[in-house]
Each structure stands twice: as C-alpha cells, then as structure tokens.
Design an enzyme around this catalytic site. Sequence first.
Site, PDB file in Angstrom:
ATOM      1  N   ASP A 185     -10.263  14.779  12.583  1.00 10.78           N
ATOM      2  CA  ASP A 185      -9.185  13.469  12.988  1.00 10.78           C
ATOM      3  C   ASP A 185      -7.812  13.178  12.517  1.00 10.78           C
ATOM      4  OD1 ASP A 185     -11.566  12.507  14.391  1.00 10.78           O
ATOM      5  OD2 ASP A 185     -12.361  11.522  12.473  1.00 10.78           O
ATOM      6  N   HIS A 233     -15.931   8.669  12.559  1.00  2.93           N
ATOM      7  CA  HIS A 233     -15.641   9.893  13.217  1.00  2.93           C
ATOM      8  C   HIS A 233     -16.154   9.952  14.681  1.00  2.93           C
ATOM      9  CE1 HIS A 233     -14.649  14.204  13.872  1.00  2.93           C
ATOM     10  NE2 HIS A 233     -15.803  14.526  14.121  1.00  2.93           N
TER      11      HIS A 233
END
Length: 318
Positions: free
Chosen positions: A151, A178
């Site tokens: 990310d 996530h």
Amino acid sequence: MFAARQSFNSLFQKRAFSASARAASKVTVLGAGGGIGQPLSLLLKLNPRVTELALYDIRGGPGVAADLSHINTNSTVTGYNPDAAGLADALKGSEIILIPAGVPRKPGMTRDDLFNTNASIVNSTVPIVSEVYKARGVYNPKRLFGVTTLDVVRASRFISQVQKTDPSNEKVPVVGGHSGVTIVPLLSQSGHPSIAGEARDALVNRIQFGGDEVVKAKDGAGSATLSMAMAGARFAESLLRAAQGEKGVIEPTFVDSPLYKDQGVDFFASRVELGPNGVEKIHPVGQVNEYEQKLLDAALVDLKKNIQKGVDFVKANP
C-alpha cells in the site's frame, strides 16, 4: 501476505546488496510455488542477508528450489516435500516465515468476486494466526506481522505520477488495514499536503483499490503478484536489517496494536519500529485532517468486521 518470526530476520533494498557483514539467517516461504511465492523466493535468493532459503508448498516447492539453486549467490536453497515431515523440516530453525496468502480465481468467479475474496485476507488471516498461537500458548504479538508494504509502495508510485516526481523519494504514510476502505493514505503527512478536491479523491481511491486495477488488467486471470512479492521482500529485508542490529528501521505493518483497542479493533497497520525481538515501537497515526478522519472512521468499521471474521473462523474450526 503475512510474516512470522521464530528468532527473527528479513529482506530487500539496494543497500542490502552491499558487502556488509551478514549473520546466518534461514528464511522460509510457505506457498513458494504460487504467483507471489515464486518471485518472492527469487528476490530472497538475491538477498545476501539470507544464507538459507527453505521453500514449501502443497506442490512445486522442490522444483522452484532446484531452479533458484542455480543462481550464483552465496545461499543454499532447499525445497521440501508437501507432507508433515517436509513442513516441519522447512520450519525448523527458521528465523522468518513468509506466507503469501491468496485465493486463485475459480470457475464462475467474476473479477469482482476474485477481488472481494482476496481483499480482506491479511486483515482476517493475521487474527486467525494469533488465535491459533494463543490456543497453543505460544502467541507473541511482537513477532506476527501482516505485510501492508504494498500500500505504501503504491501510494509512493501513484502520487509521483500525479506530481511528476521521483517515486523513490516519496514518503506517504498509509495506515489501517490491507483492503479497500481500510487502506488510509495520509496525504496531509506526505510532501504534498495541498492535494485536494477531485485530484485527492481520485488518488485515494486508486491507492485503496489498486489491487482491483491489476485484477482487471489481467482479465481476471490473477492479481497483484509481482508487486506484492517485491513488497514482501522489502519487508523481509527490513526485518533482517533490524535483527542484525540496525537502529531506526521503520515499516508500516498490520500488527496487534493498542491504538484502537478501545474501539474493539485489536489489529491495526501503522508505522512500526523493528528490532531484534520484532516490534519495538508502534507509532501513533499522528495528526490528520477532517477528510482523513472520515477515512479512518470508515476503515475502523470494516477492520473490526474483518478481525472478527478471523476470530470466528478459529472458533468454528478448533
């Protein structure tokens, strides 16, 4: 993907390829034959901090190991048979265990089905592993990590494309989890806090749903495997650097965290300082603006559900 340690170590960054002192370190990949596992294992083979690489999967582990063993770096690679003895041998003496977790597309599954199935895996799997460890009396919250590095990697790349900058110089904190709305990029804490309006909304959405972009580009035949492998390798490298005595090693990671336990969210990704024993310090989210607070509020709602899903799974499958 998530990582666990028995005694502790990890992988990838340019400085790791210098002729620095190296301690012996065994790293195990469970799922080494898969779409993430193979490139992850390759990157680990190239890392001079890894002296022994153990590869295990329900199929293909020995073949991947034989292939990688021909690469002229000074580490041994062993593939283990897909049985209880093979798994035990792969894990024995390992300092870091990396587990790429994902579900391949099945007949009748749409691209959206595939993405939604895989999206919350880290958010749920880390709690599953913690519950299993607790049941066996071996849970150490400082040594279990959900790898959310991708990310941050995506955020750095995507913001550089908007701002026309070098992505390697971009630092964009990403907190939460996530999956989708649980991914919260803190642009106000980046070098570009003035991004606002539609440009900000589009950037945040792309960071949150970058995985969907890859699934669609692969026409449903897969997901983000190569970039995830790189992210896992980078996180492993950070663990190794910290284990070998380097100070101030900080990576974002999904861990057992005190930050939002009062809201029933036992796991949360934020900047974590790593050390020889695993988690050394969990950094707070820091100051956020009103827009980011709304993102955080939405993330916490989904995170609580994802975490509970993992806990319930263990209860239903003791």
